[in-house]
Design a protein around this motif. Structure first.
Motif, short mmCIF file in Angstrom:
data_model
loop_
_atom_site.label_atom_id
_atom_site.label_comp_id
_atom_site.label_asym_id
_atom_site.label_seq_id
_atom_site.Cartn_x
_atom_site.Cartn_y
_atom_site.Cartn_z
N ILE A 113 1.82 -8.55 3.29
CA ILE A 113 2.87 -8.76 4.28
C ILE A 113 3.52 -7.41 4.53
CG2 ILE A 113 5.01 -9.94 4.86
CD1 ILE A 113 2.57 -11.80 4.53
N GLU A 114 3.57 -7.00 5.80
CA GLU A 114 4.04 -5.65 6.12
C GLU A 114 5.37 -5.69 6.85
OE1 GLU A 114 1.08 -3.12 7.83
OE2 GLU A 114 2.56 -1.88 8.86
N GLN A 115 6.29 -4.88 6.36
CA GLN A 115 7.61 -4.66 6.98
C GLN A 115 8.19 -5.96 7.54
OE1 GLN A 115 9.03 -1.40 6.95
NE2 GLN A 115 10.92 -2.41 7.52
N LEU A 143 5.55 -1.48 3.04
CA LEU A 143 6.64 -1.07 3.93
C LEU A 143 6.18 0.05 4.85
CD1 LEU A 143 9.80 -1.26 1.64
CD2 LEU A 143 8.94 -2.94 3.30
N ASP A 144 6.80 0.09 6.03
CA ASP A 144 6.35 1.01 7.06
C ASP A 144 7.55 1.66 7.76
OD1 ASP A 144 4.92 2.33 9.02
OD2 ASP A 144 3.98 0.57 9.89
N GLU A 145 8.12 1.00 8.76
CA GLU A 145 9.06 1.67 9.65
C GLU A 145 10.43 1.94 9.05
OE1 GLU A 145 6.88 -0.93 10.44
OE2 GLU A 145 7.77 -1.68 12.27
N VAL A 196 2.83 1.32 0.58
CA VAL A 196 3.58 1.98 1.65
C VAL A 196 2.62 2.53 2.70
CG1 VAL A 196 5.59 2.63 0.27
CG2 VAL A 196 3.60 4.16 0.35
N LYS A 197 3.12 2.62 3.91
CA LYS A 197 2.42 3.36 4.94
C LYS A 197 3.02 4.78 5.00
CE LYS A 197 0.16 0.04 7.84
NZ LYS A 197 -0.14 -0.43 9.20
N VAL A 198 2.13 5.75 5.11
CA VAL A 198 2.56 7.14 5.21
C VAL A 198 2.00 7.68 6.52
CG1 VAL A 198 2.52 9.41 4.15
CG2 VAL A 198 2.52 7.36 2.70
MG MG Z 1 3.38 -1.48 10.64
#
Ligand code: MG
Length: 385
Positions: A228-230, A251-253, A273-275
């Motif tokens: 599940i993202e952000q 997590l992203d934004e 995490v997204k980088v």
């Molecule tokens: Mg995203």
């Protein structure tokens, strides 16, 4: 040979920075965040950093439109106009010093700095004869799994897109979900999960659309094999949700600075995490964050906010150099674009995977005759617009 090596080691200064603006239209509009965000065209900025040694490097800064993060194309070029004169005569290989100068001259505005930082990494790779994935810590040019990108819509349309992506080799899908009706979101996620084959999974990217109560209601009523993202707008809201569900969260934004990533770890807000180099200020800072993520046991998805295969390729270099256990996946923006300023070059998706180039540096060289006239050129204190 020794003299050349010494020259490369001792003498190198930035003598020019050329800036191009590119319109990158999407093939079809992209909807996200519960349908709130519509992206139809990207405004990209390419830079070429020139040195007195005759070596040049390329970089790209391309926000994902102007509704996704606090950034847009014109502000990238405005930021570069502030930064470029102060970078003349600096050594582009001294990445930490280059970043300190940029952060001193223009605090914040990370999205404006990533193209310059990327171009300096390209120069460092070229003069050392090494591809970026090696300079960033990799031991070989590992393939990176690429996600498909599924726009939000009725579940039957999303499933059709997932099945089409599967036929093209994709086994990890990034699907946009999220609205204000928990019942509808539960039904959509359940329908998508039921349609998956045994060797594929979905990261459901809510893109901040849920309030915490909606997120908790939805996620405690669905079973998913992916991520599940952000789920919510802020880091604190996501941490609150994370403590009340069992699904892994990426997590992203809500993550822009190293301190944001550190706070996410302290709050126990995520497992991944997204980088995105453009969002955090370039490859130098993205590498620092990636290394922190590896140290604390996160899984890391590296891609960029948007852009041509040039920006895609920089992200694939960093993703490829990430230890396999911590490397989640990447995604490539060029799939969405109706224009390609570097045809045939850079990291491309083949059967759901992308490989970084093995040439020294970034491994992407735009044809300046195809780019046309630059929007501005900075040389030793002079600007030619
Ligand atoms: Mg995203």
């Amino acid at each position: 040979m020794v003299a050349l090596a010494e020259k490369r080691c001792i003498l190198m200064k930035i003598v020019g920075i050329a800036v191009w603006q590119l319109d990158l239209p999407l093939t079809t509009p992209y909807w996200g965040s519960g349908g709130r965000l519509k992206i139809e065209k990207l405004d990209s900025t390419l830079v070429r950093v020139d040195t007195d040694a005759g070596v040049s490097g390329w970089g790209e800064s391309c926000p994902w439109g102007n509704t996704y993060t606090p950034a847009d194309g014109p502000r990238v070029r405005a930021g570069i106009a502030v930064l470029a004169p102060l970078l003349m005569k600096q050594d582009p290989r001294s990445l930490e010093a280059i970043n300190r100068t940029m952060d001193t001259v223009l605090p914040g505005h990370q999205y404006a700095k990533s193209a310059i930082d990327m171009a300096c990494w390209d120069i460092l790779g070229k003069v050392t004869g090494m591809p970026l994935w090696r300079l960033l810590g990799g031991t070989e040019a590992d393939l990176v799994a690429v996600t498909s990108s599924i726009s939000i819509g009725p579940s039957d349309e999303m499933i059709a897109l997932i099945r089409d992506a599967y036929s093209k080799g994709y086994r990890i899908h990034s699907a946009m979900v999220g609205g204000s009706d928990p019942v509808a979101d539960i039904a959509c996620i359940q329908a998508v999960e039921a349609a998956l084959k045994s060797d594929e999974k979905v990261a459901y990217d809510v893109c901040r659309a849920w309030l915490p109560a909606v997120a908790i209601q939805v996620l405690n009523n669905v079973s998913v094999r992916g991520w599940i993202e952000q789920p919510c707008q802020t880091l604190q809201q996501c941490a609150h949700v994370a403590s009340r569900i069992t699904h892994p969260i990426i997590l992203d934004e809500c993550l822009y600075t190293f301190e944001d990533y550190l706070s996410a770890w302290r709050l126990g807000a995520c497992e991944g995490v997204k980088v995105k180099p453009n969002r955090v200020g370039g490859l130098t800072k993205a590498r620092q964050i990636r290394d922190f993520g590896v140290a604390v046991g996160w899984q890391v998805h590296v891609d960029d906010l948007g852009g041509s295969p040039l920006a895609d390729t920089a992200a694939i270099h960093l993703a490829s150099s990430t230890p396999a256990a911590n490397r989640l996946a990447s995604s490539l923006c060029y799939h969405h674009l109706a224009a390609d300023p570097v045809p045939g070059q850079g990291a491309r998706s083949i059967d759901g995977f992308a490989a970084p180039p093995t040439a020294p540096g970034l491994g992407v060289e735009p044809d300046i005759t195809a780019l046309g006239m630059p929007a501005s050129v900075f040389r030793k204190g002079r600007r030619h617009a």
